[in-house]
Motif scaffolding. Sequence first.
Motif, PDB file in Angstrom:
ATOM      1  N   THR A  45       0.843  -1.191   0.000  1.00  4.26           N
ATOM      2  CA  THR A  45       0.000   0.000   0.000  1.00  4.26           C
ATOM      3  C   THR A  45       0.883   1.249   0.000  1.00  4.26           C
ATOM      4  O   THR A  45       2.038   1.194   0.424  1.00  4.26           O
ATOM      5  CB  THR A  45      -0.920   0.019   1.240  1.00  4.26           C
ATOM      6  N   ASP A  46       0.327   2.380  -0.433  1.00  3.45           N
ATOM      7  CA  ASP A  46       1.097   3.623  -0.337  1.00  3.45           C
ATOM      8  C   ASP A  46       0.914   4.293   1.019  1.00  3.45           C
ATOM      9  O   ASP A  46       1.525   5.310   1.303  1.00  3.45           O
ATOM     10  CB  ASP A  46       0.762   4.581  -1.479  1.00  3.45           C
ATOM     11  N   GLY A  51       2.586   0.589   5.064  1.00  4.65           N
ATOM     12  CA  GLY A  51       3.196   0.111   3.828  1.00  4.65           C
ATOM     13  C   GLY A  51       4.710   0.061   3.920  1.00  4.65           C
ATOM     14  O   GLY A  51       5.313   0.565   4.867  1.00  4.65           O
ATOM     15  N   ASN A  57       3.597   0.523  -5.271  1.00  4.07           N
ATOM     16  CA  ASN A  57       2.206   0.442  -4.853  1.00  4.07           C
ATOM     17  C   ASN A  57       1.316   0.651  -6.076  1.00  4.07           C
ATOM     18  O   ASN A  57       1.795   1.077  -7.131  1.00  4.07           O
ATOM     19  CB  ASN A  57       1.912   1.436  -3.718  1.00  4.07           C
TER      20      ASN A  57
END
Length: 156
Positions: A45-46, A51, A57
């Motif tokens: 994930t960003d 993350g 991502n």
Amino acid sequence: MTHEHNYKLTTEWTGNTGEGTKNVRTYDRSHTVSIQGKPELFLTTDNPAVGDKSKLNPEDLLVSAISSCHMLSYLYLCSLEGIVVTEYTDNASGTMIENATGGGSFKEVTLNPIFYVSHESMVEKAIELHHKAHEICYIANSVNFDVKCNPTCLVA
């Protein structure tokens, strides 16, 4: 005549550290995208809180897909039109707006290609072809936000 293109891939979550998604703050968002015969992509994930900043991502991939598609469309058109491009670099950026409910959407992507042509007489047409490249770029035509292009043409 229209042609349908189909793409197949596998996305596998690799972040189960033993407790699955029991705790929203601690499960790992790592996942792998596999496409037969191509290198695997290792993503996350960003969200910086959960993350891994060393991994790609989905948002990175969206901006890079637009940039790559535009470049490939542009180089194709230049080749057809006799414009000799000798170098091309795009410093693209994207802006995504997160809303209060946890979702969000991209507001825009801006392409900033800097490219060289082999002769001064090619500059005007080379810049003009960026508009045509945008019109034929599959990815740019598939998104519902603005894709802007600020080309810079230099002579090699």
